[in-house]
Design a protein around this motif. Structure first.
Motif, PDB file in Angstrom:
ATOM      1  N   GLN A  99       0.825  -1.207   0.000  1.00 52.71           N
ATOM      2  CA  GLN A  99       0.000   0.000   0.000  1.00 52.71           C
ATOM      3  C   GLN A  99       0.861   1.260   0.000  1.00 52.71           C
ATOM      4  OE1 GLN A  99      -2.053  -2.286   3.012  1.00 52.71           O
ATOM      5  NE2 GLN A  99      -3.668  -0.731   2.863  1.00 52.71           N
ATOM      6  N   LEU A 100       1.970   1.177   0.720  1.00 53.18           N
ATOM      7  CA  LEU A 100       2.851   2.361   0.790  1.00 53.18           C
ATOM      8  C   LEU A 100       3.501   2.672  -0.564  1.00 53.18           C
ATOM      9  CD1 LEU A 100       4.521   1.773   4.267  1.00 53.18           C
ATOM     10  CD2 LEU A 100       2.851   3.518   3.691  1.00 53.18           C
ATOM     11  N   ASN A 157       2.046   3.213  -3.080  1.00 54.53           N
ATOM     12  CA  ASN A 157       1.215   4.211  -3.762  1.00 54.53           C
ATOM     13  C   ASN A 157       1.651   5.641  -3.469  1.00 54.53           C
ATOM     14  OD1 ASN A 157      -0.728   2.487  -5.076  1.00 54.53           O
ATOM     15  ND2 ASN A 157      -1.444   1.973  -3.032  1.00 54.53           N
ATOM     16  N   ILE A 158       2.549   5.814  -2.468  1.00 61.21           N
ATOM     17  CA  ILE A 158       3.035   7.170  -2.164  1.00 61.21           C
ATOM     18  C   ILE A 158       3.989   7.591  -3.270  1.00 61.21           C
ATOM     19  CG2 ILE A 158       4.303   8.596  -0.492  1.00 61.21           C
ATOM     20  CD1 ILE A 158       3.619   6.445   1.617  1.00 61.21           C
ATOM     21  N   LYS A 159       3.870   8.829  -3.671  1.00 63.77           N
ATOM     22  CA  LYS A 159       4.753   9.318  -4.737  1.00 63.77           C
ATOM     23  C   LYS A 159       6.213   9.279  -4.260  1.00 63.77           C
ATOM     24  CE  LYS A 159       5.596  13.034  -7.899  1.00 63.77           C
ATOM     25  NZ  LYS A 159       5.651  14.458  -8.066  1.00 63.77           N
ATOM     26  N   LEU A 211      11.344   8.375   0.252  1.00 65.23           N
ATOM     27  CA  LEU A 211      10.824   8.589   1.600  1.00 65.23           C
ATOM     28  C   LEU A 211      11.246   7.456   2.542  1.00 65.23           C
ATOM     29  CD1 LEU A 211       8.939  10.449   3.310  1.00 65.23           C
ATOM     30  CD2 LEU A 211       7.102   8.863   2.776  1.00 65.23           C
ATOM     31  N   LEU A 212      11.117   6.208   2.039  1.00 67.25           N
ATOM     32  CA  LEU A 212      11.503   5.060   2.869  1.00 67.25           C
ATOM     33  C   LEU A 212      13.014   5.070   3.139  1.00 67.25           C
ATOM     34  CD1 LEU A 212       9.296   2.144   1.471  1.00 67.25           C
ATOM     35  CD2 LEU A 212       8.920   3.551   3.471  1.00 67.25           C
ATOM     36  N   TRP A 221      12.760  14.166  -1.165  1.00 68.71           N
ATOM     37  CA  TRP A 221      11.363  13.723  -1.281  1.00 68.71           C
ATOM     38  C   TRP A 221      10.407  14.923  -1.274  1.00 68.71           C
ATOM     39  CZ3 TRP A 221       6.893  13.814   1.819  1.00 68.71           C
ATOM     40  CH2 TRP A 221       5.833  13.035   1.341  1.00 68.71           C
ATOM     41  N   ILE A 222      10.644  15.857  -0.359  1.00 66.55           N
ATOM     42  CA  ILE A 222       9.786  17.058  -0.294  1.00 66.55           C
ATOM     43  C   ILE A 222       9.919  17.850  -1.595  1.00 66.55           C
ATOM     44  CG2 ILE A 222       9.492  19.296   0.872  1.00 66.55           C
ATOM     45  CD1 ILE A 222      10.195  17.815   3.496  1.00 66.55           C
ATOM     46  N   TYR A 223      11.144  17.964  -2.074  1.00 70.30           N
ATOM     47  CA  TYR A 223      11.390  18.701  -3.318  1.00 70.30           C
ATOM     48  C   TYR A 223      10.630  18.043  -4.481  1.00 70.30           C
ATOM     49  CZ  TYR A 223      13.951  20.764  -7.220  1.00 70.30           C
ATOM     50  OH  TYR A 223      14.273  21.415  -8.374  1.00 70.30           O
ATOM     51  N   THR A 242       8.071  15.904  -4.416  1.00 70.48           N
ATOM     52  CA  THR A 242       6.605  15.857  -4.316  1.00 70.48           C
ATOM     53  C   THR A 242       5.979  17.246  -4.374  1.00 70.48           C
ATOM     54  OG1 THR A 242       6.817  15.783  -1.938  1.00 70.48           O
ATOM     55  CG2 THR A 242       6.409  13.694  -3.027  1.00 70.48           C
ATOM     56  N   LEU A 243       6.744  18.256  -4.059  1.00 66.53           N
ATOM     57  CA  LEU A 243       6.154  19.600  -4.028  1.00 66.53           C
ATOM     58  C   LEU A 243       6.560  20.487  -5.195  1.00 66.53           C
ATOM     59  CD1 LEU A 243       6.367  20.560  -0.260  1.00 66.53           C
ATOM     60  CD2 LEU A 243       4.483  19.551  -1.499  1.00 66.53           C
ATOM     61  N   ILE A 274      10.908  24.898   1.846  1.00 63.09           N
ATOM     62  CA  ILE A 274      10.115  24.462   0.671  1.00 63.09           C
ATOM     63  C   ILE A 274       8.673  24.178   1.095  1.00 63.09           C
ATOM     64  CG2 ILE A 274       9.807  22.643  -1.062  1.00 63.09           C
ATOM     65  CD1 ILE A 274      12.831  22.347  -1.111  1.00 63.09           C
ATOM     66  N   LEU A 326       1.220  18.160  -2.335  1.00 59.84           N
ATOM     67  CA  LEU A 326       0.533  17.016  -2.932  1.00 59.84           C
ATOM     68  C   LEU A 326      -0.325  16.280  -1.893  1.00 59.84           C
ATOM     69  CD1 LEU A 326       0.410  15.393  -5.619  1.00 59.84           C
ATOM     70  CD2 LEU A 326       2.231  13.970  -4.718  1.00 59.84           C
ATOM     71  N   TYR A 327       0.181  16.219  -0.672  1.00 59.32           N
ATOM     72  CA  TYR A 327      -0.547  15.522   0.395  1.00 59.32           C
ATOM     73  C   TYR A 327      -0.876  16.524   1.514  1.00 59.32           C
ATOM     74  CZ  TYR A 327       1.469  11.460  -1.970  1.00 59.32           C
ATOM     75  OH  TYR A 327       1.830  10.540  -2.893  1.00 59.32           O
ATOM     76  N   TRP A 364       7.497   9.419  12.567  1.00 60.18           N
ATOM     77  CA  TRP A 364       7.616   8.673  11.298  1.00 60.18           C
ATOM     78  C   TRP A 364       6.472   7.665  11.190  1.00 60.18           C
ATOM     79  CZ3 TRP A 364      10.188   8.990   6.833  1.00 60.18           C
ATOM     80  CH2 TRP A 364      11.307   9.800   6.757  1.00 60.18           C
ATOM     81  N   PHE A 379       3.542   7.404   8.220  1.00 65.96           N
ATOM     82  CA  PHE A 379       3.182   6.240   7.393  1.00 65.96           C
ATOM     83  C   PHE A 379       1.725   5.831   7.628  1.00 65.96           C
ATOM     84  CE2 PHE A 379       7.905   5.377   7.473  1.00 65.96           C
ATOM     85  CZ  PHE A 379       8.100   5.749   6.146  1.00 65.96           C
ATOM     86  N   PHE A 393      -0.482   8.153   5.805  1.00 64.92           N
ATOM     87  CA  PHE A 393      -0.433   7.829   4.367  1.00 64.92           C
ATOM     88  C   PHE A 393      -1.360   6.661   4.040  1.00 64.92           C
ATOM     89  CE2 PHE A 393       3.637  10.123   3.293  1.00 64.92           C
ATOM     90  CZ  PHE A 393       3.093  10.796   2.227  1.00 64.92           C
ATOM     91  N   LEU A 394      -1.306   5.638   4.897  1.00 62.68           N
ATOM     92  CA  LEU A 394      -2.150   4.454   4.658  1.00 62.68           C
ATOM     93  C   LEU A 394      -3.630   4.814   4.690  1.00 62.68           C
ATOM     94  CD1 LEU A 394      -0.323   1.674   6.655  1.00 62.68           C
ATOM     95  CD2 LEU A 394      -0.563   1.860   4.190  1.00 62.68           C
ATOM     96  N   ILE A 451      -4.390   6.507   1.488  1.00 60.10           N
ATOM     97  CA  ILE A 451      -4.414   5.570   0.350  1.00 60.10           C
ATOM     98  C   ILE A 451      -5.714   4.775   0.344  1.00 60.10           C
ATOM     99  CG2 ILE A 451      -3.328   3.462  -0.564  1.00 60.10           C
ATOM    100  CD1 ILE A 451      -0.633   4.809   0.508  1.00 60.10           C
TER     101      ILE A 451
END
Lengths: 91, 596
Positions: A26-27, A29-31, A36-37, A79-81, A83-84, B21, B30-31, B78, B82, B85-86, B89
């Protein structure tokens, strides 16, 4: 010798890692989820080194710990850069 | 020490840049649901790295406790990121699946609705179009589902809903009738079932409009009926043709002989009755698509122009004829005689539909049918067609008449006015030429017959009108006449002898070969029936042609047969005369072949 706070961080970090493993599909699906991970896992690695440095190669592992903190902040920045700021490519 | 402090300083800078930023693009993130948690994480990280920097720079160690506390909070934040996010989603997945479900329902060609706690929760576009009701109007207090159905179907619907209530999770299907927005009754297949919805159960209803299916079934039934009638009519015509050849033949012989005056009129009557009967069998053959035709490339415009004068005489003065020709009309491949017959029959029909006068418009046009249209109309093959339409301002027809107009012997004109074969003939001719007919009619408004023939792309050669020499049909050539029916053979032989021909008859193929061998080299022509026992006319002709390639061959038959003609279409160079023929027709045909 163990420091209480380091063990707490390690345990929490481990629990988050298990959580990520369970919900990985499921994760995805994050852009830019990989970046990020990576931000989290480099931080988790830093916590591991922080614990290990008490027993082995203190200075070297300490250096790695701080380098991993920086890597984590770099991944988070990217990641912030991405996605934003970065606009999706138009084919 | 300083290296580590420098590394920590880099972490601080990166974290500050991330915060910058995020704050600058705060509204465009985006989120949006993550941004507060993210700013929290970045804040904690900033202080954590700052305290590390302070510690490793040697400024002070007094912040260690605070650093530990922040360090313990970071993995929790953190985890919270997550987790959020779940949530997002799964929310998005739910929204997507809801969207897909809604799209599926909205774009369905079936009528779909959902009733929850006696209220319409969902009605799709097809529902709105069919009943001219929106979700809002369907939920008016004075409206209920049952009102969509006809009174007879309302009681059935009641029963159906009771059954659905008793049997959970079972789809119950039934055929009912609803009334659409225009008040027209529409057959529908209705299915109901209960689905889990919100906190309870909702009734989901699906209605399928059966109009198209019923229309196709009706068309299939109609074409099967026409096929059966056609076979019957063709069979009857075949047997009658042999009988009529004998009746007409002998009456012609009698008329040419010196009869007592008292016998003259009765024989004339027999002859004219025979001719009328021949016309009838000809029409039956045309209807049953068993008429022998010689299709040619032709322009419908040319044929109509040729026929207009004759139509003027045929129709009454109070019927105005107007024509609209498509100058670019594509040619068609058809038998010109048959097209003339269509024009005559439909025009006469239009005239009779306008007892007090009116207007008949004959129009030609190029049309093209797409595969979609062809799928809905089994008679139609997609492609280019040349249309010939006849519109009249007559009395029109009701639906019952309209469904039967092409049946042979069906007439609304009364006993003495029509045979009921005119439109049946048109139908047979059109289908034999791979075309089809559409008829529209409104009571007191008039009727439109649209006849479509497959277009040909080739150019049409100008028709040469061949003038046959009727003055001298006599000849002295030798003809071998082969016919298994004794009476037909005798009458044909007698007639040809009267025209001066030397005729040697044979009753079957084997006898014909024997006779041919006996009189080898004497025969100029073989006149043979097509369908005979032992040996067919075609086999006989082939055998004799091997012996004498110059031998002229003329087939005759009362029926189309695939050994000579394929689906009633004569192959090029093949000579054929349809029974029953008059002696003059036969003599003309023989002369034209011999003199070729």
């Amino acid at each position: 010798m163990f420091y209480e706070n380091e063990v707490v961080m390690l345990v929490f970090g481990f629990l988050v890692t298990v959580f990520i493993g369970l919900k990985y599909e499921q994760l995805k699906n994050i852009k830019s989820y990989k970046i990020l991970l990576s931000g989290f896992f480099t931080l988790f690695a830093a916590w591991i080194f922080s614990t290990l440095e008490e027993f082995y190669f203190e200075q070297l592992l300490n250096l790695f710990e701080h380098l991993l903190y920086t890597s984590s902040s770099v991944f988070l920045f990217i990641w912030i850069y991405k996605t934003l700021i970065v606009k999706p490519k138009v084919k | 020490m300083f290296i580590i402090a420098f590394i920590d300083f880099t972490s601080i800078i990166m974290t500050l840049m991330s915060v910058t930023i995020l704050l600058v693009k705060w509204r465009r993130t985006l989120y949006p649901d993550i941004r507060y948690i993210l700013i929290g994480l970045l804040g904690l990280s900033f202080f954590y790295y700052l305290f590390l920097f302070i510690e490793w720079s040697g400024i002070t160690n007094s912040l260690e406790k605070l650093e530990d506390l922040i360090g313990a909070l970071i993995p929790m934040v953190w985890a919270f990121i997550f987790y959020t996010f779940l949530q997002l989603i799964s929310q998005k997945d739910l929204q997507n699946s809801e969207l897909k479900y809604r799209q599926l329902i909205q774009n369905s060609s079936d009528i779909i609705f959902l009733i929850y706690q006696n209220k319409f929760e969902v009605v799709n576009r097809k529902f709105e179009d069919m009943f001219d009701l929106t979700l809002e109007t369907a939920n008016r207090p004075d409206f209920s589902l049952i009102q969509l159905f006809t009174p007879k179907s309302q009681s059935e619907l009641d029963e159906l809903l009771k059954k659905v209530d008793k049997k959970e999770n079972t789809n119950i299907i039934s055929n009912l009738v609803v009334r659409n927005a225009r008040g027209k009754e529409v057959d529908v297949e209705v299915s109901f079932n209960h689905i889990e919805y919100k906190e309870g159960r909702a009734l989901q209803g699906i209605m399928r409009d059966l109009t198209d299916r019923k229309h196709l079934e009706e068309q299939l039934r109609q074409s099967q009926k026409m096929e059966a009638i056609g076979q019957l009519a063709g069979g009857v015509a075949h047997d009658f043709n042999n009988i009529l050849t004998i009746i007409n033949g002998y009456s012609e012989i009698l008329l040419r002989s010196k009869l007592p005056k008292t016998m003259d009129t009765p024989v004339q009557e027999i002859r004219s009755a025979g001719i009328r009967a021949s016309r009838l069998t000809g029409q039956l053959l045309a209807f049953s698509r068993k008429q022998i035709i010689q299709p040619k490339l032709l322009h419908l415009n040319d044929i109509i122009k040729d026929q207009i004068k004759m139509l003027g005489r045929l129709l009454r003065e109070d019927v105005e004829i107007s024509t609209i020709f498509d100058p670019h009309l594509r040619p068609v491949k058809a038998d010109p005689g048959q097209i003339e017959q269509i024009i005559m029959n439909v025009s006469i029909n239009a005239r009779d539909a306008m007892p007090t006068g009116g207007k008949l418009t004959i129009e030609t046009k190029n049309v093209e049918f797409e595969s979609n249209y062809a799928k809905k109309n089994p008679d139609v093959v997609e492609g280019k067609y040349s249309m010939l339409s006849f519109s009249d301002t007559g009395v029109g027809m009701d639906a019952v008449t309209l469904s039967r107009i092409f049946e042979p012997f069906y007439t609304t004109k009364g006993r003495d006015k029509g045979t009921g074969l005119g439109l049946a003939t048109v139908y047979g001719i059109v289908t034999q030429n791979d075309g089809f007919i559409n008829v529209d009619s409104e009571i007191q408004q008039g009727s439109v017959f649209k006849i479509y023939f497959p277009s040909e792309e080739r150019r049409v050669k100008k028709r040469k009108t061949k003038l046959s020499d009727e003055s001298d049909l006599k000849g002295n050539e030798t003809i071998l006449v082969v016919e298994d029916d004794d009476s037909v053979r005798v009458v044909t032989t007698s007639a040809l002898r009267e025209y001066g021909y030397k005729v040697i008859p044979a009753s079957n193929g084997e006898e014909a070969i024997r006779v041919y061998e006996e009189h080898k080299g004497k025969f100029d022509m073989l006149l043979t029936d097509v369908v005979m026992p032992l040996m067919s006319g075609r086999e006989l002709a082939e055998k004799l042609s091997e012996k004498d390639s110059k031998l002229k061959i003329l087939y005759f038959s009362g029926y189309t047969d695939d050994s000579i003609v394929r689906h009633g279409i004569l192959s090029e160079g093949m000579q054929f005369i349809q029974k029953p023929y008059s002696h003059t027709e036969l003599a003309k045909k023989i002369r034209s072949i011999i003199e070729k």
